[in-house]
Scaffold this motif. Structure first.
Motif, PDB file in Angstrom:
ATOM      1  N   GLU A   1       0.836  -1.200   0.000  1.00 11.03           N
ATOM      2  CA  GLU A   1       0.000   0.000   0.000  1.00 11.03           C
ATOM      3  C   GLU A   1       0.876   1.256   0.000  1.00 11.03           C
ATOM      4  O   GLU A   1       1.932   1.306   0.640  1.00 11.03           O
ATOM      5  CB  GLU A   1      -0.924   0.019   1.220  1.00 11.03           C
ATOM      6  N   GLU A   2       0.408   2.279  -0.705  1.00  9.40           N
ATOM      7  CA  GLU A   2       1.109   3.561  -0.760  1.00  9.40           C
ATOM      8  C   GLU A   2       0.589   4.460   0.365  1.00  9.40           C
ATOM      9  O   GLU A   2      -0.629   4.631   0.514  1.00  9.40           O
ATOM     10  CB  GLU A   2       0.899   4.237  -2.112  1.00  9.40           C
TER      11      GLU A   2
ATOM     12  N   THR B   1      -6.936  14.039   1.994  1.00 10.48           N
ATOM     13  CA  THR B   1      -6.947  13.220   0.783  1.00 10.48           C
ATOM     14  C   THR B   1      -8.261  13.397   0.020  1.00 10.48           C
ATOM     15  O   THR B   1      -8.279  13.465  -1.215  1.00 10.48           O
ATOM     16  CB  THR B   1      -6.732  11.737   1.139  1.00 10.48           C
TER      17      THR B   1
ATOM     18  N   GLU C   1      -8.566  14.536  -3.852  1.00 12.17           N
ATOM     19  CA  GLU C   1      -9.247  13.747  -4.876  1.00 12.17           C
ATOM     20  C   GLU C   1     -10.446  14.482  -5.465  1.00 12.17           C
ATOM     21  O   GLU C   1     -10.868  14.200  -6.586  1.00 12.17           O
ATOM     22  CB  GLU C   1      -9.674  12.396  -4.300  1.00 12.17           C
TER      23      GLU C   1
ATOM     24  N   SER D   1       1.545  12.101  -7.265  1.00  9.88           N
ATOM     25  CA  SER D   1       2.799  11.354  -7.289  1.00  9.88           C
ATOM     26  C   SER D   1       3.363  11.299  -5.876  1.00  9.88           C
ATOM     27  O   SER D   1       2.905  12.014  -4.970  1.00  9.88           O
ATOM     28  CB  SER D   1       3.803  12.033  -8.220  1.00  9.88           C
ATOM     29  N   HIS D   2       4.376  10.482  -5.665  1.00  9.71           N
ATOM     30  CA  HIS D   2       5.024  10.440  -4.347  1.00  9.71           C
ATOM     31  C   HIS D   2       5.665  11.788  -4.018  1.00  9.71           C
ATOM     32  O   HIS D   2       5.658  12.217  -2.861  1.00  9.71           O
ATOM     33  CB  HIS D   2       6.073   9.333  -4.306  1.00  9.71           C
TER      34      HIS D   2
ATOM     35  N   ARG E   1      -3.281   6.577   3.669  1.00  7.88           N
ATOM     36  CA  ARG E   1      -3.133   6.134   2.285  1.00  7.88           C
ATOM     37  C   ARG E   1      -2.912   7.345   1.385  1.00  7.88           C
ATOM     38  O   ARG E   1      -3.625   8.339   1.487  1.00  7.88           O
ATOM     39  CB  ARG E   1      -4.347   5.341   1.845  1.00  7.88           C
ATOM     40  N   LYS E   2      -1.931   7.243   0.512  1.00  7.27           N
ATOM     41  CA  LYS E   2      -1.573   8.342  -0.387  1.00  7.27           C
ATOM     42  C   LYS E   2      -2.719   8.634  -1.364  1.00  7.27           C
ATOM     43  O   LYS E   2      -3.322   7.709  -1.894  1.00  7.27           O
ATOM     44  CB  LYS E   2      -0.314   7.978  -1.175  1.00  7.27           C
ATOM     45  N   PRO E   3      -3.001   9.915  -1.618  1.00  3.78           N
ATOM     46  CA  PRO E   3      -3.978  10.236  -2.663  1.00  3.78           C
ATOM     47  C   PRO E   3      -3.551   9.622  -3.998  1.00  3.78           C
ATOM     48  O   PRO E   3      -2.408   9.774  -4.424  1.00  3.78           O
ATOM     49  CB  PRO E   3      -3.940  11.770  -2.718  1.00  3.78           C
ATOM     50  N   LYS E   4      -4.474   8.926  -4.645  1.00  3.18           N
ATOM     51  CA  LYS E   4      -4.135   8.242  -5.889  1.00  3.18           C
ATOM     52  C   LYS E   4      -3.781   9.209  -7.010  1.00  3.18           C
ATOM     53  O   LYS E   4      -3.036   8.864  -7.927  1.00  3.18           O
ATOM     54  CB  LYS E   4      -5.290   7.334  -6.314  1.00  3.18           C
ATOM     55  N   SER E   5      -4.300  10.423  -6.933  1.00  2.00           N
ATOM     56  CA  SER E   5      -4.067  11.398  -7.997  1.00  2.00           C
ATOM     57  C   SER E   5      -2.730  12.118  -7.866  1.00  2.00           C
ATOM     58  O   SER E   5      -2.367  12.908  -8.742  1.00  2.00           O
ATOM     59  CB  SER E   5      -5.201  12.430  -8.029  1.00  2.00           C
TER      60      SER E   5
END
Length: 308
Positions: free
Chosen positions: A82-83, A266, A270, A116-117, A110-114
């Motif tokens: 998981e990110e 987050t 998103e 980048s790191h 959890r990292k926002p999917k939209s």
């Protein structure tokens, strides 16, 4: 693993990339393979010794991280792969400029999917400072008039977006060269603090978000019962007493890890209501240069180290 460590206080040159042991997991912790780590003004102050938060070196500065869970300790809340992103342990040492960081699982989200790191790493310390001040302490809501200092900075540009997302009318202070940027974030008014005395240009504000330690002047623009959110004078009882004596509320903020707030942030990301601005990205080996950039006070947005 590689990590940036300093063995003495001093300039950026004291930051060294060295080989150290991977951290061992405890119950409730996850091991994060770090992809990016942001640099904040507090990192610079701690490194130099101006703010001896971590005691005497050796230690590693850096708190903002974004990466992938590689190992999971007993009882931790994530799964391998998981990110996640977050600000582990602050104000204790996290050694965030490193290939791996072990963190309590409830200090990351959890990292926002939209994002980048690099973008996600730019958020935690700055965005939690803004959120905990504006939302948790001041209770910003629709229709509030909010004055934000250093609105183009790492914390300020996120504070503008949070206040707007909550329906506030935002008055931003920034130098003239940064006005277009701050307007693009949604600010309703932008004032050049270098040429205009904000205490003469602004009145009847519900909330002041103060990142310049200027309580005496900020009180002048607050309406009775208004809130001064201070991120630098949170430990200053004289400032708090003066604000309260003037019939206003003082809310000192010392940022702390907060996965629930990160989850709410987050949702804003998103929904397209909040996004960090990246001033520059540098490799881990150039941590010293990153500190120079942050110390200059001239960057727009955040400086981030890549760890890949």
């Amino acid at each position: 693993m590689r990590a940036v460590i300093q063995k003495s206080f001093g300039g950026p040159e004291v930051l060294e990339v060295v080989e150290v042991e991977k951290p061992e997991l405890r119950s409730g912790e996850v091991l994060v393979r770090v992809h990016a780590s942001a640099v904040n003004p507090v990192d610079v102050a701690v490194r130099s010794g101006a703010f001896p938060l971590l005691g005497q070196p050796p230690f590693g500065v850096g708190w903002d991280i974004s990466g992938v869970v590689e190992e999971v300790g007993p009882g931790a809340r994530y799964e391998v792969g998981e990110e996640v992103y977050g600000m582990p342990f602050f104000p204790r040492a996290a050694t965030g400029y490193a290939e791996y960081v072990a963190t309590p699982s409830r200090q990351v989200a959890r990292k926002p999917k939209s994002l980048s790191h690099v973008e996600a790493a730019a958020l935690p310390l700055a965005v939690l400072t803004a959120w905990q001040g504006l939302v948790d302490r001041a209770g910003v809501q629709e229709g509030d008039r909010v004055l934000i200092h250093r609105a183009a900075g790492g914390v300020g540009h996120l504070a503008v977006q949070i206040a707007k997302a909550r329906g506030a009318y935002v008055i931003a202070l920034a130098s003239a060269a940064k006005h277009d940027f701050v307007k693009s974030l949604g600010a309703d008014e932008v004032i050049d603090y270098r040429t205009t005395d904000f205490t003469e240009a602004v009145r009847d504000v519900d909330i002041v978000f103060d990142s310049v330690a200027d309580a005496a002047r900020n009180v002048l623009v607050l309406k009775p019962g208004g809130v001064l959110v201070s991120i630098l004078e949170h430990a200053n009882p004289e400032a708090a007493a003066a604000v309260q004596a003037a019939g206003r509320r003082f809310a000192g903020v010392s940022v702390e890890p907060d996965y629930a707030a990160l989850e709410a942030i987050t949702e804003l990301v998103e929904a397209g209501k909040l996004r960090p601005t990246i001033a520059e990205t540098l490799p881990l080996t150039e941590a010293g240069k990153a500190h120079d950039l942050v110390a200059s006070g001239q960057t727009v947005g955040k400086v981030v180290l890549t760890v890949d």
